[in-house]
Design an enzyme around this catalytic site. Sequence first.
Site, short mmCIF file in Angstrom:
data_model
loop_
_atom_site.label_atom_id
_atom_site.label_comp_id
_atom_site.label_asym_id
_atom_site.label_seq_id
_atom_site.Cartn_x
_atom_site.Cartn_y
_atom_site.Cartn_z
CB SER A 13 -0.91 0.01 1.22
OG SER A 13 -1.52 1.27 1.31
CG HIS A 44 -3.82 -1.46 -1.97
ND1 HIS A 44 -4.92 -2.15 -2.43
CD2 HIS A 44 -4.27 -0.70 -0.93
CE1 HIS A 44 -5.98 -1.83 -1.69
NE2 HIS A 44 -5.60 -0.95 -0.77
CG ASP A 95 -5.15 2.48 0.49
OD1 ASP A 95 -6.13 1.73 0.34
OD2 ASP A 95 -4.04 2.09 0.90
CG MET A 117 -8.43 7.28 2.25
SD MET A 117 -7.61 7.26 3.85
CE MET A 117 -6.76 5.68 3.73
CG HIS A 127 -9.28 0.39 -1.15
ND1 HIS A 127 -8.74 0.16 0.10
CD2 HIS A 127 -10.62 0.36 -0.99
CE1 HIS A 127 -9.72 0.01 0.98
NE2 HIS A 127 -10.87 0.14 0.34
CG MET A 177 -11.39 3.46 1.49
SD MET A 177 -9.86 3.34 2.45
CE MET A 177 -8.69 3.44 1.11
CG MET A 197 -11.99 -2.55 4.22
SD MET A 197 -10.37 -2.21 3.50
CE MET A 197 -9.50 -1.49 4.90
CG ASP A 206 -6.49 -2.75 2.60
OD1 ASP A 206 -5.45 -2.55 3.22
OD2 ASP A 206 -7.07 -1.88 1.91
C1 DX5 Z 1 -6.64 1.55 5.12
C2 DX5 Z 1 -6.13 1.25 3.74
C3 DX5 Z 1 -5.03 0.28 3.73
C4 DX5 Z 1 -3.80 0.68 4.52
C5 DX5 Z 1 -3.28 -0.58 5.13
O1 DX5 Z 1 -7.81 2.28 5.03
O2 DX5 Z 1 -7.17 0.75 2.93
O3 DX5 Z 1 -4.69 -0.12 2.41
O4 DX5 Z 1 -2.81 1.28 3.76
O5 DX5 Z 1 -2.27 -0.27 6.00
P1 DX5 Z 1 -1.63 -1.33 7.00
O6 DX5 Z 1 -1.11 -2.45 6.18
O7 DX5 Z 1 -0.56 -0.52 7.68
O8 DX5 Z 1 -2.72 -1.76 7.93
ZN ZN Z 2 -6.62 -0.14 0.91
#
Ligand code: DX5
Ligand code: ZN
Length: 215
Positions: free
Chosen positions: A7, A32, A34, A36, A65, A67, A136, A174
């Site tokens: 990630s 990956h 993320d 948000m 991903h 969010m 998740m 994840d």
């Molecule tokens: C959290 C993200 C993850 C995050 C995971 O909302 O979707 O992808 O980066 O981080 P770790 O592996 O540190 O839990």
């Molecule tokens: Zn993620």
Amino acid sequence: MPIIAPSVLSADFGNLQRDVEMINNSKADWFHIDVMDGVFVPNISFGMPITAAIKKHAQKTMDVHLMIVQPERYIKDFKKVGADILTVHYEASTHLHRTVQEIKAEGMKAGVSLNPHTPVHLLKDMIKDLDLVLIMSVNPGFGGQSFIEQSVEKVKELRAMITEAGSDCIIEVDGGVNMETGARLVAAGADALVAGSFVFKSDNPSQTIANLKTL
Ligand code: DX5
Ligand code: ZN
């Protein structure tokens, strides 16, 4: 051998190209990414411009991903900036079936993510339409949180549902993934593991990726 998706959220954004090259040169399979919005989750990460900047150097699959609320608004934008897999949240899209079809129509693989409180069986009627389900194993929003144990049971349940339906949907997990939780997730039927802080906070991220690959 699981698919490993580091990630980028845990990368050093001031040295993003360096960290992207590290992933290119490692045994990782996917990037990956993320995204948000500060509404669906209590944090804002980055959006299209940074995804495009990563894509410019990335030599592996871009696993995006989202969010964000109403992710259907941005399907074409994320296609444009290089997403290969586009995952939206079950909790964020009212007409999820339509959203999934729209992602596929853009030529991307379609994923649906489930928050920790959302049961797997809610995907039963569309499991054959999905390329990927992202479980998740923390509450989305931040890297570095601790693993929610119930996720292992969810993976088992989802694996059984996929087998029963004869679907070739991939199970990705994840949040809070490390060697110990990762081993249990793979045994439960996970195909792909996302790892953020475990990779980037380790002394040798490339070696940590190689270690995860052996699970
Ligand atoms: C959290 C993200 C993850 C995050 C995971 O909302 O979707 O992808 O980066 O981080 P770790 O592996 O540190 O839990
Ligand atoms: Zn993620």
